[in-house]
Design a protein around this motif. Sequence first.
Motif, PDB file in Angstrom:
ATOM      1  N   ALA A   1       1.035  -1.168  -0.188  1.00  0.00           N
ATOM      2  CA  ALA A   1       0.129  -0.034   0.024  1.00  0.00           C
ATOM      3  C   ALA A   1       0.880   1.301  -0.017  1.00  0.00           C
ATOM      4  CB  ALA A   1      -0.849  -0.059   1.154  1.00  0.00           C
ATOM      5  N   LEU A   2       1.904   1.210   0.670  1.00  0.00           N
ATOM      6  CA  LEU A   2       2.758   2.481   0.857  1.00  0.00           C
ATOM      7  C   LEU A   2       3.614   2.918  -0.368  1.00  0.00           C
ATOM      8  CD1 LEU A   2       4.401   1.975   4.391  1.00  0.00           C
ATOM      9  CD2 LEU A   2       2.534   3.710   3.698  1.00  0.00           C
ATOM     10  N   LYS A   3       4.043   1.633  -1.221  1.00  0.00           N
ATOM     11  CA  LYS A   3       4.525   1.691  -2.524  1.00  0.00           C
ATOM     12  C   LYS A   3       3.611   2.638  -3.423  1.00  0.00           C
ATOM     13  CE  LYS A   3       7.907  -2.001  -2.096  1.00  0.00           C
ATOM     14  NZ  LYS A   3       8.166  -3.549  -2.619  1.00  0.00           N
ATOM     15  N   LYS A   4       2.297   2.152  -3.436  1.00  0.00           N
ATOM     16  CA  LYS A   4       1.260   2.706  -4.195  1.00  0.00           C
ATOM     17  C   LYS A   4       1.003   4.022  -4.189  1.00  0.00           C
ATOM     18  CE  LYS A   4      -1.396  -1.577  -5.425  1.00  0.00           C
ATOM     19  NZ  LYS A   4      -1.321  -1.479  -6.965  1.00  0.00           N
TER      20      LYS A   4
ATOM     21  N   THR B   1      -3.328   2.886   9.424  1.00  0.00           N
ATOM     22  CA  THR B   1      -3.226   1.299   9.384  1.00  0.00           C
ATOM     23  C   THR B   1      -1.805   1.348   9.272  1.00  0.00           C
ATOM     24  OG1 THR B   1      -5.515   0.891   8.897  1.00  0.00           O
ATOM     25  CG2 THR B   1      -4.044  -0.735   8.976  1.00  0.00           C
ATOM     26  N   CYS B   2      -1.321   2.057   7.996  1.00  0.00           N
ATOM     27  CA  CYS B   2       0.096   1.699   7.379  1.00  0.00           C
ATOM     28  C   CYS B   2       1.051   2.236   8.405  1.00  0.00           C
ATOM     29  CB  CYS B   2       0.165   2.398   6.089  1.00  0.00           C
ATOM     30  SG  CYS B   2      -0.729   1.345   4.938  1.00  0.00           S
ATOM     31  N   VAL B   3       0.770   3.253   8.907  1.00  0.00           N
ATOM     32  CA  VAL B   3       1.631   4.222   9.969  1.00  0.00           C
ATOM     33  C   VAL B   3       1.724   3.336  11.039  1.00  0.00           C
ATOM     34  CG1 VAL B   3       1.932   6.231  11.267  1.00  0.00           C
ATOM     35  CG2 VAL B   3       1.443   6.415   8.994  1.00  0.00           C
ATOM     36  N   LYS B   4       0.636   2.660  11.573  1.00  0.00           N
ATOM     37  CA  LYS B   4       0.687   2.028  12.632  1.00  0.00           C
ATOM     38  C   LYS B   4       1.516   0.528  12.812  1.00  0.00           C
ATOM     39  CE  LYS B   4      -2.576  -0.576  16.048  1.00  0.00           C
ATOM     40  NZ  LYS B   4      -3.743  -0.673  16.274  1.00  0.00           N
TER      41      LYS B   4
ATOM     42  N   ASP C   1      11.470   2.854   9.059  1.00  0.00           N
ATOM     43  CA  ASP C   1      11.984   3.597   7.720  1.00  0.00           C
ATOM     44  C   ASP C   1      11.018   4.057   7.013  1.00  0.00           C
ATOM     45  OD1 ASP C   1      14.804   3.178   8.555  1.00  0.00           O
ATOM     46  OD2 ASP C   1      14.939   1.225   7.472  1.00  0.00           O
ATOM     47  N   GLU C   2       9.975   3.269   6.852  1.00  0.00           N
ATOM     48  CA  GLU C   2       8.701   3.405   6.100  1.00  0.00           C
ATOM     49  C   GLU C   2       7.880   4.593   6.663  1.00  0.00           C
ATOM     50  OE1 GLU C   2       7.482  -0.820   4.124  1.00  0.00           O
ATOM     51  OE2 GLU C   2       7.038  -0.266   6.014  1.00  0.00           O
ATOM     52  N   ARG C   3       7.866   4.571   8.016  1.00  0.00           N
ATOM     53  CA  ARG C   3       7.115   5.657   8.811  1.00  0.00           C
ATOM     54  C   ARG C   3       8.018   7.216   8.648  1.00  0.00           C
ATOM     55  NH1 ARG C   3       7.186   3.247  13.619  1.00  0.00           N
ATOM     56  NH2 ARG C   3       5.218   2.451  13.078  1.00  0.00           N
ATOM     57  N   ASN C   4       9.434   6.901   8.773  1.00  0.00           N
ATOM     58  CA  ASN C   4      10.058   8.250   8.361  1.00  0.00           C
ATOM     59  C   ASN C   4      10.028   8.726   6.957  1.00  0.00           C
ATOM     60  OD1 ASN C   4      11.077   7.876  10.977  1.00  0.00           O
ATOM     61  ND2 ASN C   4      12.853   6.867  10.298  1.00  0.00           N
TER      62      ASN C   4
END
Length: 589
Positions: A61-64, A84-87, A92-95
């Motif tokens: 989802a984050l890539k999209k 939901t993704c941030v949780k 690294d993804e959150r940053n």
Amino acid sequence: MDFFQELAEARKKKRKKHYTLEQELASLWEKMRVRDIKKEDRSKCYHLFVSNFLIRHVSEALKKMKGKIPEIASSHVSSRVLQTCVKHCTQDERNAVFTELRPHFISLVGNTYAVHLVTKMLDNASKEQLAEFNSSLHGHVASLLRQMVGSLVIEHAYSLGSATQKQALLMELYSPELQLFKDLVTMKETRLVDVIAKLQLQKSSVLRHMSSVLQPILEKGILDHSIVHRALMEYLTVADESSAADVIQHLSGSGLVRVIHTKDGSRLGSLCVKHGNAKERKKIIRGLKGHIDKIAHDRYGSMVLVCILSIVDDTKLISKIIIKELQGNLKELILDQNGRLLFLQLLHPNCPRYFSPDDLTYMSLSIPSIRNKATSFSLWNLWIFNCFYVNSEDDEAVQEDRNGEGKTSDASIHLNKGGKKDSFTRRQELLVNSGLAEKLIDVCHEMARELLRSKFGKEIIYEVATGGTDGILHPTLDEKLATLHEAIVSLAMQPKQADAEEEHILKQFNSSRTTRKLVLDCPAFALTPWEKALKGKCATWVKGHSSKVISAFLETSDSKIKELAKEELQPFVDSGLLRLPVADESIKK
């Protein structure tokens, strides 16, 4: 899909730039939300599978969303996917999400849907990220606090921030200079009066700016936030009488319930009670109706109720609303650390044994402008009295006072702190006439064992059993107090058993000390346990916590009780089995 559905889909695609992406994200989100897990499936392997499954879909989802996150964050569905993704994503993804959102924080904070994502980001932010976010808010704190949505983020940042960060957010509300120049908000001074003195600000300019900020907040009813409570408290320290009265008027009513759950909010509530007029006080008390039990259990809310019981003269209204609701849950309240304070204030007002120094200071708070007016009014009355009503015989004494230090004694200045009714009369009407005292005695009789052993309940049963300070429960309730004494003595009369599940009432830490205090401070009680429970059996109780109860019969100021106990207890004193805290020469002889 029929024609109309296809048409609706086509219109949505034209209207929404990322409609197709939102649909894909919604589909992924459904896969992320794991529900209906049976008990037998909650094994370690299952959780490992779910975790790997979730991480895979979160990363997808984050890539999209990459490169489109600020726009997607404002969408009803996509913002929930982002939360939901941030949780569940990696740090690294959150940053990466934080970096992409950084230039758009101010616009997102005011959005109904994005605000939840921002608060979620703050919950997971590092110290550096939180500092960076607070820095981005500079110049916008006042405007955001006036918004229902934006104020949620300001409050969240305020609650998460360090003392320095909290002060930086707060100081923007003080003056236009502090709002414009970031370097000025890094001062060590925390009180508004100190900030004004340090920066040599014009007090009138500060008042105008704070009024322009706080007035819309009060009018819109944005009253739940601790930063607003703190700002209002600081405002009242410099506000003139008219401005202070305006704040009290806005807060008086049902809205006060939303304020008194914080330390500063509780102080605001008490100031409204203390300085409000009779009409405003009635509005405050009526606004609390239905919430009394919850407020009484609250650390800060309970102090507002204590203030009302100590100041307001309309005892009929208090009995009808506050006392009535308290009576409905007496058993729970008298065992509660905060709830018990209401009854202790009526039984023994402002006792430092029950109220901390901070609480006692809190109860003496006042608004400077209104306090100064009261002082000036008292001095004016004193001057009138000296000029027109002092007879010739007193002229010399007056002249001597004028020739002295030139100061008026504190006793000559009466500050109206609220109630005009005598304190004892008010307490009697609230405690005895309302029927509260009678119910308190009945509950103490029923729960004597539990209260004596309780850390907080023991204070209630002690004050009730002694009749309260100034003998407020005497002589009206002497007969019921005698039955309470009998109930306590009956517990002391129970035989000592080595294999008992509970310690004996004379051996347990709290109950032994409470019984000791009753022996020392309540002669009407002391004679009964000696005659019925201890006489001839003291050898059993001269060791451990119970020895403190035994020694109290020799330390009491009642000579009759001391003489009754001396003959039996003297051998224990001589042998060293019974130690007295303070040497008593009469006992040794």
